[in-house]
Write a protein that holds these residues in place. Structure first.
Motif, PDB file in Angstrom:
ATOM      1  N   PHE A 120       4.801   9.189  -2.603  1.00  0.00           N
ATOM      2  CA  PHE A 120       4.779  10.198  -3.568  1.00  0.00           C
ATOM      3  C   PHE A 120       5.855  11.330  -3.018  1.00  0.00           C
ATOM      4  O   PHE A 120       6.910  11.476  -3.776  1.00  0.00           O
ATOM      5  CB  PHE A 120       3.343  10.936  -3.319  1.00  0.00           C
ATOM      6  N   THR A 143       1.701   7.739  -9.141  1.00  0.00           N
ATOM      7  CA  THR A 143       1.414   8.957  -8.082  1.00  0.00           C
ATOM      8  C   THR A 143       2.190   9.878  -8.979  1.00  0.00           C
ATOM      9  O   THR A 143       1.429  11.176  -9.027  1.00  0.00           O
ATOM     10  CB  THR A 143       1.864   8.754  -6.879  1.00  0.00           C
ATOM     11  N   LEU A 144       3.283   9.906  -9.617  1.00  0.00           N
ATOM     12  CA  LEU A 144       4.176  10.952 -10.023  1.00  0.00           C
ATOM     13  C   LEU A 144       3.003  11.614 -11.352  1.00  0.00           C
ATOM     14  O   LEU A 144       3.002  12.539 -11.681  1.00  0.00           O
ATOM     15  CB  LEU A 144       5.414  11.065 -10.289  1.00  0.00           C
ATOM     16  N   GLY A 153       1.388   3.977  -3.099  1.00  0.00           N
ATOM     17  CA  GLY A 153       0.973   5.532  -2.756  1.00  0.00           C
ATOM     18  C   GLY A 153       2.253   6.393  -2.440  1.00  0.00           C
ATOM     19  O   GLY A 153       1.951   7.442  -2.484  1.00  0.00           O
ATOM     20  N   ALA A 177       0.745  -1.126   0.173  1.00  0.00           N
ATOM     21  CA  ALA A 177       0.032  -0.121  -0.171  1.00  0.00           C
ATOM     22  C   ALA A 177       0.855   1.462   0.022  1.00  0.00           C
ATOM     23  O   ALA A 177       0.542   2.152  -0.748  1.00  0.00           O
ATOM     24  CB  ALA A 177      -0.911  -0.115   1.120  1.00  0.00           C
ATOM     25  N   ARG A 178       1.723   1.218   0.859  1.00  0.00           N
ATOM     26  CA  ARG A 178       2.799   2.581   1.153  1.00  0.00           C
ATOM     27  C   ARG A 178       3.677   2.516  -0.080  1.00  0.00           C
ATOM     28  O   ARG A 178       3.822   3.812  -0.575  1.00  0.00           O
ATOM     29  CB  ARG A 178       3.568   2.218   2.152  1.00  0.00           C
ATOM     30  N   LEU A 205      -5.733   3.653  -8.727  1.00  0.00           N
ATOM     31  CA  LEU A 205      -4.963   3.554  -7.549  1.00  0.00           C
ATOM     32  C   LEU A 205      -6.014   3.294  -6.565  1.00  0.00           C
ATOM     33  O   LEU A 205      -5.759   2.660  -5.498  1.00  0.00           O
ATOM     34  CB  LEU A 205      -4.202   4.642  -7.286  1.00  0.00           C
ATOM     35  N   LEU A 206      -7.149   4.084  -6.460  1.00  0.00           N
ATOM     36  CA  LEU A 206      -8.198   3.993  -5.460  1.00  0.00           C
ATOM     37  C   LEU A 206      -8.799   2.637  -5.380  1.00  0.00           C
ATOM     38  O   LEU A 206      -8.823   1.870  -4.283  1.00  0.00           O
ATOM     39  CB  LEU A 206      -9.325   4.968  -5.623  1.00  0.00           C
ATOM     40  N   SER A 239      -6.400   0.532  -3.754  1.00  0.00           N
ATOM     41  CA  SER A 239      -6.687   1.021  -2.352  1.00  0.00           C
ATOM     42  C   SER A 239      -7.603  -0.347  -1.621  1.00  0.00           C
ATOM     43  O   SER A 239      -7.404  -0.811  -0.778  1.00  0.00           O
ATOM     44  CB  SER A 239      -6.972   2.099  -2.148  1.00  0.00           C
ATOM     45  N   ALA A 280      -5.857   8.277 -10.678  1.00  0.00           N
ATOM     46  CA  ALA A 280      -6.138   8.232  -9.264  1.00  0.00           C
ATOM     47  C   ALA A 280      -7.565   7.035  -9.072  1.00  0.00           C
ATOM     48  O   ALA A 280      -7.310   6.251  -8.017  1.00  0.00           O
ATOM     49  CB  ALA A 280      -6.599   9.530  -8.731  1.00  0.00           C
TER      50      ALA A 280
END
Lengths: 278, 371, 290
Positions: free
Chosen positions: A209, A227-228, A207, A203-204, A249-250, A253, A246
């Motif tokens: 950034f 993320t970039l 994510g 997860a980290r 990525l969500l 998550s 996003a």
């Protein structure tokens, strides 16, 4: 059951918690999902299949995979050393593991710049070897390793401590070698804790950034992670592109969240089983 | 601390409690005399703790009344009842010192600082805790924690002291000390006290009177001797002390089963009755002709103060006998060898529906069972 | 030396050198760099109005976040542990979401909903209450990413706290409110403090969520991490170092204070491993959930 809080008050408290979660979590999440799909599935698909976006996803996956493997190996070793061995400096080691938690990701990235900058000892050393660390993938991996290091260790230490050494010693008396003891006794009993730490790491890593932004140089289609890529699109006012990636990525998550729940439930259950036996 | 101020009479009428579909307590009625130490005895899940919690106000009854000194207290909140409650695991406040734990209720009730200090010092001395006021619960032994919990419960001079399994969480040796200590404490303070236990030996030793519970129902109220000697129900007979129980059929005024015959003049022909007799009523001899009935010795258990013999008749009935050390040492028992035995005293056990117990029947001379 | 001891020694060396290289070396680099300009230089950097206002804003916002998180975190934890209500399972699972969502995405979500063109933002704007690019937005972003800390630190201790301690307070005459303040809160204090301090430290360093939501206007809405980023981008490592070191020191002090405060009453020396556990809230999470 207990005469503590009367029913109307209880309803007010529950409603407040729903409101808190709604305003802070559920509202923004739902709205982002809606925004990502606002221009239709076609636009969403176009945005997430653009070469830059795909490159971003791929780079994120790569970095995450490397970091995950490293963390599993070194995190397990460190946790084992910390719990099972007594030595001078053990307290210090334990304290150091929590340090990344106190460091802002931007500062973590900045530290790597200071360490590997062209003017430094390490920087010129790697430069002479022709290895590009800074503004390249190695530094991004290092930055991610730095911020994720505590996860596996801190999940495993309490678990190892609760498990104790009884079963390990029993295996040794039955003739198992150290490696067999680890593979057949220790590892099976910590596997769900390990899974939990691994999921947090993933997860980290996906994510991350701030730290990655600082050390990557943010070079389009070279050092741009997912993320970039989102950030790039956002500052370029391409909101549709930013929201689409996003949104992906969500969705990831949520998968991670499910993974966390499963790992936690299993880990808890196996601990309770052990307690029952004991 | 005047004795009279702590004297409280409690009447419980038709008390019931349901948790969802579970009837935890059904229509329980009893009185507690002022200054009495009353034991609530029963297996786990028998409703005894729920009764205690209803008295404290921690649960509200579904039905029935609780009357303290002539006043119905059902609608008083737990805070208003002024009861001292000692929890099974003590429930000491871990973040407070021993002194502050004991002072907690007094601060809530706005005593002034001087009185609080005096009262706490007095209680800690009474509980032999005078040097431990500054300690925290995790620095105390089990027995010390127990005494702190009692001191805390007694601090504001409660109308009654309620103890939930007070000796459950300490080891056997400490438990024995605490029992004796509780009896002495109760004698000194004379505060009306109820305590819950699942240990019949403990209830016998400590209580003035005992209430036996089973499945939410009150089985019997009585002094320890009454409960032991005259169990009102089969449950009580089985639960209090060991008892041999045989199911027999009455023919011509005699209940018969296997080789056993028990005079039962009050029973109808064909009636099934249950006959109970304590192990000490079973006399055993290694001489085959000494008693009329024959059996084989299966086991000898050493109980410390006595021996328990387990014998089996040819028809497969297994009986337990208790024998004191002196007698045991005079005899030469060998496991597996034949013995003779007799039953000196028995009682007809009442049906669960019936209440009140017939007195034990001494065997008339000339009965087939007498030596 | 037996094989067993040899293995142990090899493992220990691996762990120590890994931690040394990965964590200590970079920290040493920034520490070393901060000393090159001397203490006077360090102070001079901090006296830069942009630097000092960024640090102050960060501390203020982090404190506000911590206060809000403490209040709503306690409330949420108590409600989630003690009450049965529809959706309880769902909310309980959602608590972990900020751990799983990338912080940048979190910032984006908040910007989308509460920004001037967002569904609620437009409405708030009309009412004269700008969230985005203003200070409330910063606090909001920090609150999002720190939300799990207090709740997850409190839940296991609330479950562990036997209900009978509260009942004991009732029988001693204490009402629900006094019981909550004098028994419940002190009993869960180590967990609560852990949650609060971790929230503060995390909020101090937050970048991804804040950089999207805050306006990043120097002297007004620029937090320390964004300032450091700006200094790095404009090749001013000296200014970046001074602010970084300041934030790092505050974080470390906060964690040390946490360690001191969560020592059990009456105990003099900290158990090292317990300290480790207290510092990281995730380790509490293997407590059984009812």
């Amino acid at each position: 059951m207990t005469p503590s809080v009367n029913a109307p008050m209880r309803h007010v408290l529950i409603a407040t918690v729903w409101l808190y979660f709604g305003v802070l979590l559920l509202g923004p999440i739902g709205y982002l999902g809606w925004e990502a799909m606002r221009e239709g599935l076609g636009a969403f698909w176009t945005e997430i299949t653009r070469p830059e976006a795909l490159h971003g996803f791929l780079l994120t996956v790569e970095i995450t995979a490397i970091v995950l493997v490293m963390n599993l190996i070194f995190g397990t070793i460190t946790a084992l050393v910390l719990v099972r061995q007594r030595f001078i400096g053990r307290a210090m080691l334990s304290g150091m593991i929590d340090l990344p938690f106190a460091v802002s990701p931007v500062i973590a990235g900045f530290m790597l710049i200071l360490l590997f900058g062209p003017a430094t000892l390490l920087g010129s050393f790697f430069g002479s070897l022709g290895v590009k660390v800074l503004f390249a993938v190695p530094a991004m991996v290092l930055a991610t390793l730095f911020v994720t290091f505590p996860f596996v260790v801190r999940e495993l230490t309490p678990l190892l401590q609760m498990l104790g050494t009884d079963s390990e010693e029993a295996a040794r008396t039955l003739g198992a070698t150290e490696w067999e003891v680890f593979l057949k006794v220790t590892l099976p009993s910590i596997r769900w804790g390990l899974a939990y730490g691994a999921t947090l790491t993933v997860a980290r890593a996906i994510g991350e950034f701030g730290a990655v932004l600082v050390v990557s140089g943010n070079i389009l289609s070279v050092t741009q992670t997912a993320t970039l890529h989102i950030y790039q699109n956002y500052v370029d006012f391409n909101y549709v592109g930013a929201y689409a990636v996003a949104g992906v990525l969500l969705a990831a998550s949520f998968l991670i969240l499910i993974g966390l729940e499963i790992a936690r439930t299993r880990a808890t259950a196996s601990l309770q089983e052990r307690e029952k036996i004991a | 601390m005047t004795a009279t101020s702590n004297q409280t009479k409690i009447e419980v009428h038709n008390l019931s409690k349901r948790f969802g579909s579970v009837q935890a307590v059904s229509r329980v009625t009893f009185n507690v005399r002022s200054g009495e130490l009353l034991g609530l005895l029963g297996p786990s899940g028998s409703g005894k703790t729920t009764v205690l919690r209803m008295l404290a106000g921690l649960e509200s009854p579904t039905e029935g009344d609780i009357v303290v000194d002539g006043r119905r207290i059902n609608d008083l909140s737990v805070q208003e009842r002024n009861v001292g409650f000692v929890f099974q695991h003590y429930a000491l406040f871990k973040h407070l010192s021993v002194h502050e734990n004991v002072a907690f209720g007094l601060r809530i009730r706005k005593w002034n600082a001087e009185d609080i200090r005096g009262r706490v010092t007095e209680l800690l001395a009474l509980m032999s805790l005078q040097d431990l006021g500054g300690r925290y619960p995790h620095q105390l032994s089990g027995g010390q924690r127990q005494r702190v919990a009692i001191a805390r419960a007694l601090a504001s001079r409660p109308k009654m002291l309620l103890l939930d399994e007070p000796f459950g969480a300490v080891d056997a040796k400490v438990r024995q000390e605490l029992r004796e200590w509780l009896i002495r404490l109760h004698h000194d303070l004379n505060v009306t006290s109820l305590f819950v236990t699942h240990d019949q030996e403990e209830a016998m030793e400590v209580s003035d009177r005992i209430i036996v519970f089973s499945k939410g129902r009150l089985e019997q109220v009585g002094t320890p001797a009454e409960i032991y000697e005259e169990p009102a129900t089969e449950f009580v007979a089985r639960f209090i002390g060991a008892m041999n129980i045989l199911e027999a059929e009455v023919r011509a005024g005699v209940a018969r089963i296997g080789p056993f015959e028990f005079p039962s003049p009050a029973s109808r022909d064909g009636q099934k009755v249950r006959v109970g007799f304590r192990p000490y009523s079973v006399k055993v001899s290694e001489e085959p002709e000494h008693f009329r009935l024959q059996a084989r010795l299966r086991h000898i258990y050493f109980l410390g103060v006595a021996y328990r013999l387990e014998i089996e008749t040819a028809d497969g009935f297994v009986l337990r006998s208790r024998m004191n050390k002196e007698e045991f040492s005079r005899r030469r028992f060998e496991i597996g060898s034949p013995v003779s035995f007799a039953i000196t005293e028995f009682r007809m056990l009442p049906d669960a529906a019936e209440r009140g117990s017939p007195p034990p029947v001494p065997l008339p001379p000339g009965s087939p069972l007498t030596p | 030396m037996t094989l067993h001891r040899l293995t142990a020694y090899a493992l220990r060396s691996t762990a120590v050198s890994y931690v040394g290289l990965l964590i200590i070396l970079p920290l040493a680099a920034i520490g070393h760099h901060s000393l090159t300009g001397g203490f006077a230089g360090f102070l001079k950097d901090l006296q830069q109005p942009q630097a000092s206002s960024a640090i102050l804003l960060t501390i203020e916002a982090a404190l506000a976040t911590t206060a809000l998180n403490a209040v709503f975190g306690v409330l949420s934890a108590v409600v989630l542990v003690r009450y049965e209500f529809p959706g309880r399972w769902f909310l309980n699972a959602m608590v972990d979401l900020p751990f799983a969502v990338p912080t940048l995405v979190a910032g984006l979500m908040i910007a989308a909903l509460y920004g001037p063109t967002g569904l609620i933002g437009a409405w708030l704007q009309a009412g004269g209450l700008g969230v985005l690019y203003e200070r409330p937005g910063i606090v909001f972003a920090m609150l999002f990413v720190t939300m799990p800390f207090t709740i997850r630190a409190l839940q296991p201790v609330l479950m562990e706290l036997e209900q009978d301690q509260e009942e004991a307070a009732f029988t001693l005459g204490a009402g629900p409110w006094i019981t909550f303040l004098k028994v419940t809160i002190p009993s869960v204090l180590p967990g609560l403090l852990t949650g609060i301090f971790l929230t503060f430290v995390r909020a101090l360093g937050e970048f991804g969520a804040v950089v999207v939501v805050a306006g990043n206007i120097p002297m007004k809405t620029q937090v320390a991490s964004v300032y450091v980023y700006g200094e790095i981008e404009s090749y001013n490592p000296q200014g970046a170092t001074s602010v970084s070191i300041t934030i790092l020191l505050i974080s470390l002090l906060a964690l040390l204070l946490l360690e001191r405060l969560t020592r059990p009453p009456g105990e003099r020396l900290p158990t090292i491993l317990r300290r480790g556990l207290m510092m990281f809230p995730l380790s509490h999470r293997f407590m059984p959930t009812k």
